[in-house]
Design an enzyme around this catalytic site. Structure first.
Site, short mmCIF file in Angstrom:
data_model
loop_
_atom_site.label_atom_id
_atom_site.label_comp_id
_atom_site.label_asym_id
_atom_site.label_seq_id
_atom_site.Cartn_x
_atom_site.Cartn_y
_atom_site.Cartn_z
N GLU A 127 0.50 -5.12 -12.05
CA GLU A 127 0.02 -3.76 -11.82
C GLU A 127 1.20 -2.83 -12.07
OE1 GLU A 127 -3.05 -2.61 -8.61
OE2 GLU A 127 -1.11 -2.11 -7.75
N ASP A 136 0.99 7.35 -2.14
CA ASP A 136 2.11 6.42 -2.02
C ASP A 136 3.03 6.79 -0.87
OD1 ASP A 136 1.51 4.71 -4.23
OD2 ASP A 136 2.05 6.37 -5.55
#
Length: 265
Positions: free
Chosen positions: A49, A60
């Site tokens: 990924e 994030d």
């Protein structure tokens, strides 16, 4: 059957679970990212990924946010990432999923992106800030190129919405095991197990668990509940700590091997 489907099928036949490894492209630079990705393959990772850095990565946590800033400072762009993936395809046949935000794709051009991603050897796309209702234009482009449009389900997702997401899912379903941002909390086994049972009533696609998994023990426990796990912040943190070391790729590979071994125990 594409690389993602083939990988999950092969692992199922072996009685194994998928280790999906996330790294931010361009951290510490794209040449080292390439070395890291090779190291991850050698360490037993099943799916790569690759994060596309963005200046406002709202999903994030601080570890991956910092990695994105470092990558942007080195001039990492979506175009350069796709070039790297195309070069990587000469030596790596693992599935590659691009993980990122819609803005860089929109700026690049959705049709151009889909064509270029397919040509580079990308297998799937996960756009973290593009809800189901707003994804149709991009998804039409990626569908035409045979790219899996991977979707997220969270602990806060309602039953009705979960059903709609599951019906439209491709490749695998990514279950976010905690509320909040990446790498900031530890998932509860009981909660994850309950939610996975709920998701499975709506889809037969492989299901992976991500967010908050950072140790071999957590990997072993949560992999037993799903078809695979995603580890991101732990890899990104290790990369940051060893960015200047000639052993960077080897250390990342060693950690991947440790995680994969725990998942097989």
């Amino acid at each position: 059957m594409n690389r993602i489907a083939q990988t999950f099928q092969r692992l199922k036949e072996r009685g194994e679970k998928a280790l999906v490894a996330y790294v931010t492209a361009g951290d510490p630079d794209l040449d080292k990212t390439r070395e890291i990705l090779v190291g991850l393959k050698e360490g037993g990772v099943d799916i790569l990924e690759i994060g596309v850095p963005f200046s406002d990565p709202t999903a994030d946590g601080p570890v991956i946010q910092a990695a994105a800033q470092r990558a942007l400072k080195t001039g990492t762009t979506l175009s350069r990432i796709l070039d790297m993936i195309q070069d990587l395809r000469k030596i790596i046949d693992l599935p590659v999923v691009l993980f990122g935000y819609y803005n860089p794709i929109y700026a690049y051009g959705t049709e151009r992106f889909a064509e270029r991603a397919k040509a580079a050897g990308v297998d799937g796309l996960l756009v973290v800030d593009l809800p189901l209702e707003e994804a149709e234009e991009l998804r039409g482009k990626t569908d035409s190129k045979g790219l899996d449009f991977i979707t997220l389900i969270a602990p806060t997702t309602s039953e009705e919405r979960m059903c709609r997401i599951a019906r439209r899912a491709q490749g695998f379903i990514y279950y976010i095991s905690i509320t909040g941002v990446t790498g900031t909390a530890t998932p509860s086994r009981d909660n994850v197990e309950r939610e996975i049972r709920r998701i499975r009533t709506h889809s037969d696609l492989p299901l992976v668990v991500g967010f908050g998994i950072s140790t071999p023990e957590q990997a072993r426990e949560l992999a037993s509940l799903a078809d695979g796990i995603v580890i991101g912040s732990a890899f990104v943190r290790l990369i940051a700590e060893n960015a200047d070391s000639p052993e960077l790729a080897a250390r990342v590979s060693s950690f991947a091997r440790e995680i994969k071994k725990a998942m097989q125990e």
